[in-house]
Design a protein around this motif. Structure first.
Motif, PDB file in Angstrom:
ATOM      1  N   UNK A   4       0.851  -1.182   0.000  1.00  0.00           N
ATOM      2  CA  UNK A   4       0.000   0.000   0.000  1.00  0.00           C
ATOM      3  C   UNK A   4       0.888   1.233   0.000  1.00  0.00           C
ATOM      4  N   UNK A   5       0.625   2.136  -0.953  1.00  0.00           N
ATOM      5  CA  UNK A   5       1.435   3.335  -1.097  1.00  0.00           C
ATOM      6  C   UNK A   5       0.821   4.498  -0.335  1.00  0.00           C
ATOM      7  N   UNK A  17       6.620  -4.335  -5.127  1.00  0.00           N
ATOM      8  CA  UNK A  17       7.749  -3.948  -4.283  1.00  0.00           C
ATOM      9  C   UNK A  17       8.750  -3.086  -5.039  1.00  0.00           C
ATOM     10  N   UNK A  18       8.872  -3.312  -6.327  1.00  0.00           N
ATOM     11  CA  UNK A  18       9.799  -2.525  -7.138  1.00  0.00           C
ATOM     12  C   UNK A  18       9.183  -1.190  -7.566  1.00  0.00           C
ATOM     13  N   UNK A  19       7.874  -1.037  -7.389  1.00  0.00           N
ATOM     14  CA  UNK A  19       7.198   0.204  -7.758  1.00  0.00           C
ATOM     15  C   UNK A  19       6.938   0.353  -9.242  1.00  0.00           C
ATOM     16  N   UNK A  20       7.093  -0.717 -10.011  1.00  0.00           N
ATOM     17  CA  UNK A  20       6.941  -0.634 -11.461  1.00  0.00           C
ATOM     18  C   UNK A  20       5.501  -0.798 -11.930  1.00  0.00           C
TER      19      UNK A  20
END
Length: 47
Positions: A4-5, A17-20
């Motif tokens: 969750x961001x 997890x890598x945000x891609x």
């Protein structure tokens, strides 16, 4: 794995997890995920 961001009331905004990759989920099961103006505003912020 999804992280969750940012916390929202009507949606969930998560990334890998890598945000891609991002995932937005409407999270209002009590009203069968019906949109309301706040839902749209939150989606605009998330986008």
């Amino acid at each position: 794995m999804w992280t969750t961001v940012r916390e929202f009331e009507d949606i969930r905004y998560e990334t890998t997890d890598e945000g891609q990759i991002a995932k937005i989920t409407i999270n209002r099961p009590e009203v069968r995920n019906a949109f309301r103006p706040q839902t749209v505003q939150e989606m605009l912020v998330a986008f």
